[in-house]
Design a protein around this motif. Structure first.
Motif, short mmCIF file in Angstrom:
data_model
loop_
_atom_site.label_atom_id
_atom_site.label_comp_id
_atom_site.label_asym_id
_atom_site.label_seq_id
_atom_site.Cartn_x
_atom_site.Cartn_y
_atom_site.Cartn_z
N PRO A 62 77.04 80.04 52.87
CA PRO A 62 75.72 80.65 53.08
C PRO A 62 75.49 81.06 54.53
O PRO A 62 76.16 80.59 55.45
CB PRO A 62 74.75 79.54 52.67
CG PRO A 62 75.51 78.28 52.88
CD PRO A 62 76.95 78.61 52.62
N GLU A 63 74.49 81.95 54.70
CA GLU A 63 74.06 82.36 56.04
C GLU A 63 73.53 81.13 56.77
O GLU A 63 72.93 80.25 56.17
CB GLU A 63 72.96 83.41 55.88
CG GLU A 63 72.47 83.98 57.16
CD GLU A 63 71.45 85.08 56.90
OE1 GLU A 63 70.25 84.76 56.84
OE2 GLU A 63 71.86 86.24 56.75
N ARG A 64 73.74 81.09 58.10
CA ARG A 64 73.30 79.94 58.88
C ARG A 64 72.58 80.44 60.13
O ARG A 64 73.10 81.28 60.86
CB ARG A 64 74.50 79.10 59.29
CG ARG A 64 74.12 77.93 60.17
CD ARG A 64 75.32 77.16 60.61
NE ARG A 64 74.94 76.31 61.71
CZ ARG A 64 75.66 75.33 62.15
NH1 ARG A 64 76.81 75.07 61.59
NH2 ARG A 64 75.26 74.60 63.16
N THR A 65 71.39 79.90 60.37
CA THR A 65 70.61 80.26 61.54
C THR A 65 70.49 79.05 62.46
O THR A 65 70.14 77.95 62.02
CB THR A 65 69.20 80.75 61.14
OG1 THR A 65 69.35 81.89 60.30
CG2 THR A 65 68.37 81.11 62.35
N ALA A 118 66.58 82.74 67.77
CA ALA A 118 67.34 82.48 66.55
C ALA A 118 68.60 83.33 66.53
O ALA A 118 68.54 84.55 66.72
CB ALA A 118 66.48 82.81 65.33
N THR A 119 69.73 82.68 66.33
CA THR A 119 70.99 83.40 66.15
C THR A 119 71.47 83.11 64.73
O THR A 119 71.38 81.99 64.25
CB THR A 119 72.06 82.96 67.17
OG1 THR A 119 72.27 81.55 67.06
CG2 THR A 119 71.64 83.30 68.57
N THR A 120 71.95 84.15 64.05
CA THR A 120 72.32 84.00 62.65
C THR A 120 73.78 84.37 62.44
O THR A 120 74.25 85.41 62.90
CB THR A 120 71.43 84.89 61.76
OG1 THR A 120 70.07 84.51 61.97
CG2 THR A 120 71.77 84.72 60.29
N GLU A 121 74.48 83.48 61.75
CA GLU A 121 75.86 83.73 61.33
C GLU A 121 75.80 84.18 59.88
O GLU A 121 75.26 83.45 59.03
CB GLU A 121 76.70 82.46 61.48
CG GLU A 121 78.14 82.61 61.11
CD GLU A 121 78.92 81.32 61.28
OE1 GLU A 121 80.00 81.22 60.69
OE2 GLU A 121 78.44 80.42 61.97
#
Length: 134
Positions: free
Chosen positions: A42-45, A27-30
């Protein structure tokens, strides 16, 4: 190149003469942010399918666990397959050539050493006991 968190324990399978392949999701999260006009983004994974071969697979089996933060370098591979219902599916995989373990080592005496990343390349091999040179 990706930095992210391991989504589940690596699935390691052995074939031929003690050769291994490991797969797991990463999982990579922005991070979320606010635009100058006040709009919240919003945050995006995103989830990535990770594949490691031979020595890297054995390293993942022993040292990579769900929730660990890792850095991987590799190349993308796209392939198609038919699922159980006969539907044609496509999948993108990251074939890893270099990996660094970024999570602290558990039960480490030297705190400075505990937070140092451990780099493992495809050509690194374990000794007869499965120990790595680090």
């Amino acid at each position: 190149m990706l930095i992210g968190n391991v989504g589940r324990e690596p699935d390691v399978r052995y074939y031929d003469a003690d050769q291994a392949v490991a797969t797991f999701p990463l999982a990579t999260t922005e991070r979320g942010y606010t635009l100058p006009n006040g709009t919240n983004v919003p945050e995006r994974t995103d989830w990535h399918n990770i594949v490691l071969w031979r020595g890297l697979a054995k390293v993942a089996e022993r040292y990579v666990h769900k929730g660990d933060k890792i850095y991987v370098e590799g190349r993308l591979r796209y392939r198609n397959y038919d699922d159980q219902k006969g539907m044609r599916r496509s999948i993108a995989e990251v074939i890893v050539e270099n990996m660094e373990l970024l999570s602290p080592k558990p039960q480490q005496q030297d705190k400075a050493e505990a937070h140092q990343p451990t780099e493992v390349r495809q050509n690194d091999t374990a000794n007869a006991d499965g120990e790595l040179p680090f």
